[in-house]
Motif scaffolding. Structure first.
Motif, short mmCIF file in Angstrom:
data_model
loop_
_atom_site.label_atom_id
_atom_site.label_comp_id
_atom_site.label_asym_id
_atom_site.label_seq_id
_atom_site.Cartn_x
_atom_site.Cartn_y
_atom_site.Cartn_z
N ARG A 1 50.53 41.54 24.15
CA ARG A 1 49.28 41.53 24.90
C ARG A 1 49.59 41.29 26.36
NH1 ARG A 1 44.98 37.86 22.22
NH2 ARG A 1 43.59 39.38 23.16
N VAL A 2 49.02 42.10 27.20
CA VAL A 2 49.18 41.93 28.64
C VAL A 2 48.08 41.00 29.12
CG1 VAL A 2 49.29 43.12 30.85
CG2 VAL A 2 50.14 44.25 28.79
N ARG A 3 48.49 39.98 29.85
CA ARG A 3 47.53 38.96 30.26
C ARG A 3 47.18 39.09 31.74
NH1 ARG A 3 46.61 35.47 26.16
NH2 ARG A 3 48.23 35.39 24.61
N ALA A 4 46.03 38.55 32.06
CA ALA A 4 45.59 38.50 33.44
C ALA A 4 46.49 37.55 34.23
CB ALA A 4 44.14 38.04 33.51
N SER A 5 46.67 37.85 35.48
CA SER A 5 47.50 37.01 36.33
C SER A 5 46.73 35.77 36.77
CB SER A 5 47.95 37.79 37.56
OG SER A 5 46.85 38.00 38.43
N PRO A 6 47.43 34.73 37.21
CA PRO A 6 46.74 33.55 37.75
C PRO A 6 45.82 33.92 38.92
CG PRO A 6 49.04 33.05 37.36
CD PRO A 6 48.87 34.52 37.13
N GLU A 7 46.24 34.89 39.73
CA GLU A 7 45.40 35.33 40.85
C GLU A 7 44.09 35.93 40.34
OE1 GLU A 7 45.43 38.33 44.70
OE2 GLU A 7 47.11 38.38 43.32
N PHE B 1 42.58 35.22 37.49
CA PHE B 1 41.74 34.13 36.98
C PHE B 1 41.08 33.38 38.12
CE2 PHE B 1 44.09 34.44 32.91
CZ PHE B 1 42.99 34.52 32.08
N SER B 2 41.79 33.19 39.21
CA SER B 2 41.23 32.52 40.38
C SER B 2 40.07 33.33 40.96
CB SER B 2 42.32 32.31 41.44
OG SER B 2 41.79 31.73 42.59
N ASP C 1 36.12 32.09 41.08
CA ASP C 1 35.40 32.08 42.35
C ASP C 1 34.15 32.95 42.29
OD1 ASP C 1 35.23 31.47 45.26
OD2 ASP C 1 35.55 33.64 45.43
N PHE C 2 34.27 34.12 41.71
CA PHE C 2 33.14 35.05 41.59
C PHE C 2 32.03 34.42 40.77
CE2 PHE C 2 30.77 38.67 39.99
CZ PHE C 2 30.73 39.54 41.07
N MET C 3 32.39 33.78 39.66
CA MET C 3 31.39 33.18 38.79
C MET C 3 30.74 31.96 39.43
SD MET C 3 32.81 33.73 35.02
CE MET C 3 32.54 35.33 34.26
N GLU C 4 31.49 31.23 40.25
CA GLU C 4 30.89 30.11 40.96
C GLU C 4 29.84 30.61 41.96
OE1 GLU C 4 34.17 28.02 42.71
OE2 GLU C 4 34.59 26.91 40.87
N ARG C 5 30.10 31.76 42.56
CA ARG C 5 29.15 32.31 43.54
C ARG C 5 27.96 33.00 42.89
NH1 ARG C 5 31.60 36.43 46.29
NH2 ARG C 5 33.49 36.28 45.07
N LEU D 1 38.96 42.40 40.26
CA LEU D 1 40.09 41.96 39.45
C LEU D 1 41.16 43.04 39.34
CD1 LEU D 1 38.09 40.16 36.64
CD2 LEU D 1 39.45 39.07 38.44
N ASN D 2 40.73 44.28 39.18
CA ASN D 2 41.68 45.38 39.04
C ASN D 2 42.40 45.69 40.35
OD1 ASN D 2 41.10 45.68 36.32
ND2 ASN D 2 39.54 47.23 36.68
N SER D 3 41.78 45.34 41.48
CA SER D 3 42.41 45.63 42.77
C SER D 3 43.32 44.49 43.24
CB SER D 3 41.36 45.91 43.83
OG SER D 3 40.59 44.75 44.10
N ALA D 4 43.33 43.39 42.49
CA ALA D 4 44.19 42.25 42.85
C ALA D 4 45.65 42.67 42.68
CB ALA D 4 43.88 41.05 41.98
N GLY D 5 46.47 42.32 43.64
CA GLY D 5 47.89 42.64 43.56
C GLY D 5 48.59 41.78 42.54
N GLY D 6 49.88 41.92 42.47
CA GLY D 6 50.68 41.10 41.56
C GLY D 6 50.86 41.75 40.21
#
Length: 71
Positions: free
Chosen positions: A4-10, A12-13, A17-21, A49-54
């Motif tokens: 399974r490919v997981r989301a990066s820490p970036e 998740f951050s 942040d998006f959900m807090e806003r 999320l898809n445009s986040a680097g890493g």
């Protein structure tokens, strides 16, 4: 067994942040306008999320919903 490919820490951050806003996206406002707004926000979040680097992953809005529901 497929790994399974997981989301990066970036990613998740960004998600937190998006959900807090924007509030809890899993509980849209009632009525048609609430559903439309909720879907638009999920699409916006998926794009961010898809445009986040890493080493993160690319998923559809529907698959990101599943990630959020499992947190």
């Amino acid at each position: 067994m497929e790994s399974r490919v997981r989301a990066s820490p970036e990613q998740f951050s960004i998600m937190l942040d998006f959900m807090e806003r924007h509030g809890d996206l899993s509980r849209p406002l009632p009525g048609h306008q609430g559903r439309v707004r909720g879907e638009r926000l999920w699409d916006e979040l998926a794009e961010l999320l898809n445009s986040a680097g890493g080493s993160g992953v690319n998923k559809t809005a529907e698959k990101w919903k599943r990630v959020c529901n499992n947190i």
